[in-house]
Design an enzyme around this catalytic site. Structure first.
Site, PDB file in Angstrom:
ATOM      1  N   HIS A   1     -53.771  18.262   8.219  1.00  0.00           N
ATOM      2  CA  HIS A   1     -52.826  19.156   7.720  1.00  0.00           C
ATOM      3  C   HIS A   1     -53.129  20.297   8.741  1.00  0.00           C
ATOM      4  CE1 HIS A   1     -49.952  21.380   5.499  1.00  0.00           C
ATOM      5  NE2 HIS A   1     -50.510  21.432   4.265  1.00  0.00           N
TER       6      HIS A   1
ATOM      7  N   ASP B   1     -48.010  21.323  15.696  1.00  0.00           N
ATOM      8  CA  ASP B   1     -49.518  21.609  16.179  1.00  0.00           C
ATOM      9  C   ASP B   1     -49.883  20.985  17.626  1.00  0.00           C
ATOM     10  OD1 ASP B   1     -50.653  22.677  13.798  1.00  0.00           O
ATOM     11  OD2 ASP B   1     -50.547  20.707  12.768  1.00  0.00           O
TER      12      ASP B   1
ATOM     13  N   HIS C   1     -45.222  12.710  11.888  1.00  0.00           N
ATOM     14  CA  HIS C   1     -45.000  13.808  10.700  1.00  0.00           C
ATOM     15  C   HIS C   1     -44.429  12.868   9.556  1.00  0.00           C
ATOM     16  CE1 HIS C   1     -43.667  16.965   8.257  1.00  0.00           C
ATOM     17  NE2 HIS C   1     -44.419  18.014   9.138  1.00  0.00           N
TER      18      HIS C   1
HETATM   19  N1  CMC Z   1     -51.042   8.648  16.577  1.00  0.00           N
HETATM   20  C1  CMC Z   1     -50.955   7.164  16.505  1.00  0.00           C
HETATM   21  N2  CMC Z   1     -50.347   6.489  15.368  1.00  0.00           N
HETATM   22  C2  CMC Z   1     -49.974   7.150  14.437  1.00  0.00           C
HETATM   23  C3  CMC Z   1     -49.880   8.730  14.250  1.00  0.00           C
HETATM   24  C4  CMC Z   1     -50.466   9.408  15.481  1.00  0.00           C
HETATM   25  N3  CMC Z   1     -50.376  10.568  15.412  1.00  0.00           N
HETATM   26  N4  CMC Z   1     -49.040   9.067  13.373  1.00  0.00           N
HETATM   27  C5  CMC Z   1     -48.818   8.052  12.971  1.00  0.00           C
HETATM   28  N5  CMC Z   1     -48.945   6.972  13.468  1.00  0.00           N
HETATM   29  C6  CMC Z   1     -48.800   5.507  13.157  1.00  0.00           C
HETATM   30  C7  CMC Z   1     -49.544   4.660  12.198  1.00  0.00           C
HETATM   31  O1  CMC Z   1     -50.601   4.196  12.596  1.00  0.00           O
HETATM   32  C8  CMC Z   1     -48.611   3.774  11.468  1.00  0.00           C
HETATM   33  O2  CMC Z   1     -48.458   2.732  12.146  1.00  0.00           O
HETATM   34  P1  CMC Z   1     -48.234   1.432  11.679  1.00  0.00           P
HETATM   35  O3  CMC Z   1     -46.934   1.125  10.912  1.00  0.00           O
HETATM   36  O4  CMC Z   1     -48.574   0.263  12.731  1.00  0.00           O
HETATM   37  O5  CMC Z   1     -49.535   1.215  10.564  1.00  0.00           O
HETATM   38  C9  CMC Z   1     -47.133   4.492  11.592  1.00  0.00           C
HETATM   39  O6  CMC Z   1     -47.395   5.454  12.718  1.00  0.00           O
HETATM   40  C10 CMC Z   1     -46.838   5.376  10.516  1.00  0.00           C
HETATM   41  O7  CMC Z   1     -47.839   6.349  10.173  1.00  0.00           O
HETATM   42  P2  CMC Z   1     -48.266   6.826   8.739  1.00  0.00           P
HETATM   43  O8  CMC Z   1     -49.693   7.116   8.970  1.00  0.00           O
HETATM   44  O9  CMC Z   1     -47.784   6.012   7.472  1.00  0.00           O
HETATM   45  O10 CMC Z   1     -47.380   8.259   8.470  1.00  0.00           O
HETATM   46  P3  CMC Z   1     -47.771   9.236   7.664  1.00  0.00           P
HETATM   47  O11 CMC Z   1     -46.596   9.979   7.262  1.00  0.00           O
HETATM   48  O12 CMC Z   1     -48.663   8.820   6.562  1.00  0.00           O
HETATM   49  O13 CMC Z   1     -48.619  10.151   8.252  1.00  0.00           O
HETATM   50  C11 CMC Z   1     -49.407  12.240   9.722  1.00  0.00           C
HETATM   51  C12 CMC Z   1     -48.124  11.510   8.942  1.00  0.00           C
HETATM   52  C13 CMC Z   1     -48.885  13.603  10.110  1.00  0.00           C
HETATM   53  C14 CMC Z   1     -50.432  12.396   8.869  1.00  0.00           C
HETATM   54  C15 CMC Z   1     -49.769  11.152  10.769  1.00  0.00           C
HETATM   55  O14 CMC Z   1     -48.676  11.518  11.714  1.00  0.00           O
HETATM   56  C16 CMC Z   1     -50.930  11.835  11.694  1.00  0.00           C
HETATM   57  O15 CMC Z   1     -51.909  11.457  11.397  1.00  0.00           O
HETATM   58  N6  CMC Z   1     -50.599  12.719  12.748  1.00  0.00           N
HETATM   59  C17 CMC Z   1     -51.710  13.188  13.479  1.00  0.00           C
HETATM   60  C18 CMC Z   1     -52.333  14.441  12.685  1.00  0.00           C
HETATM   61  C19 CMC Z   1     -51.106  15.573  12.943  1.00  0.00           C
HETATM   62  O16 CMC Z   1     -50.727  15.974  13.846  1.00  0.00           O
HETATM   63  N7  CMC Z   1     -51.057  16.376  11.830  1.00  0.00           N
HETATM   64  C20 CMC Z   1     -49.908  17.603  11.695  1.00  0.00           C
HETATM   65  C21 CMC Z   1     -48.988  17.300  10.860  1.00  0.00           C
HETATM   66  S1  CMC Z   1     -47.859  18.692  11.237  1.00  0.00           S
HETATM   67  C22 CMC Z   1     -48.628  20.060  10.494  1.00  0.00           C
HETATM   68  C23 CMC Z   1     -48.535  20.076   8.979  1.00  0.00           C
HETATM   69  O17 CMC Z   1     -47.460  20.072   8.393  1.00  0.00           O
HETATM   70  O18 CMC Z   1     -49.626  20.197   8.572  1.00  0.00           O
END
Ligand code: CMC
Length: 437
Positions: A268, A363, A307
């Site tokens: 986050h 970010d 996201h």
């Molecule tokens: N790098 C590589 N793969 C990713 C990433 C990433 N940053 N984000 C998502 N994926 C992949 C994930 O592995 C999954 O693949 P598969 O379908 O093959 O299993 C697919 O994309 C869907 O991801 P998810 O984990 O189900 O998505 P989520 O909605 O649960 O997670 C997130 C959202 C923001 C936590 C995630 O995208 C992430 O960890 N990003 C990196 C951390 C980041 O930049 N966070 C800041 C968010 S914006 C600021 C805020 O609002 O706090």
């Protein structure tokens, strides 16, 4: 019920039910009438990370993740970022309308004249180790504020609520700056009421021997813009924490503390710190393909990408990317910027990211700007918490005014053991040995 309804057939019993649809949602409680027997608890929905569950009805922030749209109280973020100050946007978010000139003067006066903190809070901060993470200090000191304002418990009183909102928005930069100065072993710099919200924050962070600190206008404005972009983002993890804790009718300092704690996590508010560490680890443009390979094989994550809501370029990231050039004209350019630009270019052409709709989020570039402005990485989530305070408080107020809200208490699906016989301690070793054999 007609067209705005959903007809469900329970194949366990063959019975059919009609559930009302309102604002594109069914009420989860309506599922409870779906039972296999009279004494059955009724059907629940299972949604561990709120992937498809609306927890409230809100009038504060609108996001269309597919189209990359963000609006506060109906106003597009691009317009607010271009034309407003952060206090103006905070007023809008908290009160629902843009302030008139007189209202803005009054509001700015109030959040300027509540910036001071009790000297005992300063002493409290002195108790932290010299290398304490400023986010840990912020969590503790925001919580501690509730002990200085015990009347904050009177959450049903609109005037008391208003005063705590002003205090929190006003004091957050002071707590944040004091936490920073503590980590440097520097004396705290007191608020300067002649300066703007962000100008004063820069003063409390960076003032040394000068009689009057003069903030660099480009940095003051850049920070203002970053604050506007971070002010609210509907039901994200920290806002949900504020609402959940606030639903117990605790005082706003304690509820906001929950938000700050949630923001501390790397997924986050800690993500821009993680972006910088990632760029530092990559080190040079020629090592990007190797890093991308590791991400695709699940060994690393491309921080600052992806996201839960945006399946398009995050509109905040677009604004920040444009602003970076202006900041780098007055600071030294960040040597990690070329790596970030190339990483973005390669990722946006790669099918792994394209097919999963992973785009840069807020970010991806903010950390580079904060670093160029002289902030250590530990301060990044703190810089997020300051403006998000207005969003948290607006959401907290909305929660209190909503007659449908009650104490947040999710259900669970129990998968543990059924009732078991209690085993005396003297017999347990033998039982465990038998199990291991
Ligand atoms: N790098 C590589 N793969 C990713 C990433 C990433 N940053 N984000 C998502 N994926 C992949 C994930 O592995 C999954 O693949 P598969 O379908 O093959 O299993 C697919 O994309 C869907 O991801 P998810 O984990 O189900 O998505 P989520 O909605 O649960 O997670 C997130 C959202 C923001 C936590 C995630 O995208 C992430 O960890 N990003 C990196 C951390 C980041 O930049 N966070 C800041 C968010 S914006 C600021 C805020 O609002 O706090």
């Amino acid at each position: 019920m007609g067209a705005q309804s959903l007809t469900v057939t329970d194949n366990r019993t063959g019975k059919t039910y009609e559930l009302g649809i309102e604002h594109g949602a069914i009420r989860a409680m309506d599922l409870r009438k779906i039972k296999v027997a009279e004494d059955d608890f009724g059907l629940m929905s299972y949604d561990p990370a709120f992937m498809n569950t609306a927890s409230c009805q809100s009038r504060i922030t609108f996001i269309d993740g597919e189209k990359g749209i963000l609006r506060y109280r109906g106003y597009p973020i691009e317009e607010l970022a271009l034309r407003c100050t952060y206090p103006e946007v905070a007023f809008l978010i908290v009160n629902g309308e843009l302030p008139g000139a007189r209202q803005l003067n009054d509001w700015t006066w109030q959040i300027t004249h509540h910036t001071w903190i009790h000297e005992n809070i300063k002493k409290f901060m002195d108790g932290f180790r010299h290398d304490a993470h400023p986010m840990g200090m912020l969590i503790s000191t925001v919580a501690a504020l509730s002990t200085f304002y015990p009347e904050a418990k009177e959450i049903a009183n609109p005037e008391t609520r208003r005063l705590q909102i002003v205090r929190l928005i006003a004091k957050m930069p002071t707590l944040a700056a004091f936490a920073y100065r503590h980590s440097l072993g520097m004396p705290y710099a007191y608020p300067d009421n002649d300066l703007s919200y962000t100008g004063n924050f820069l003063n409390m962070l960076f003032k040394t021997t000068e009689v009057k600190y003069k903030p660099e206008p480009a940095l003051e404005r850049a920070l203002e813009l970053l604050f506007i972009l971070h002010a609210d983002h509907e039901q994200n993890c920290s806002t949900n924490a504020v609402r959940s804790v606030g639903s117990s009718q605790v005082d706003p300092y304690s509820a906001v503390t929950a938000g700050v704690a949630a923001l501390y996590g790397p997924l986050h508010g800690g993500a821009n710190e993680a972006v910088l560490r990632m760029l530092q680890t990559i080190g040079s443009k020629d090592r990007i393909p190797e890093f991308i390979r590791r991400v695709k094989e699940g060994e690393a994550r491309l921080m600052g990408f992806g996201h839960r809501v945006y399946k398009h370029y995050d509109p905040r990231a677009r604004i920040i990317k444009r602003m970076a050039d202006e900041v780098f004209q007055v600071t030294r350019p960040n040597p990690l910027l070329p790596i970030a630009l190339e990483l973005e270019r390669i990722a946006l052409e790669d099918d792994y990211f394209v097919s999963r709709k992973l785009y840069p989020n807020v970010d991806f570039y903010s950390g580079l700007i904060y670093q160029a402005m002289g902030f250590p990485v530990e301060m990044f989530p703190v810089l997020f918490a300051i403006p998000r305070t207005s969003g948290w408080l607006a959401q907290w107020q909305e929660l209190l005014a909503d007659p449908e809200q009650k104490i947040a208490r999710p259900r669970q699906i129990y998968l543990g053991a059924a009732q078991r016989e209690y085993v005396e301690i003297g017999l347990r070793d033998a039982e465990q040995d038998e199990f291991a054999a």
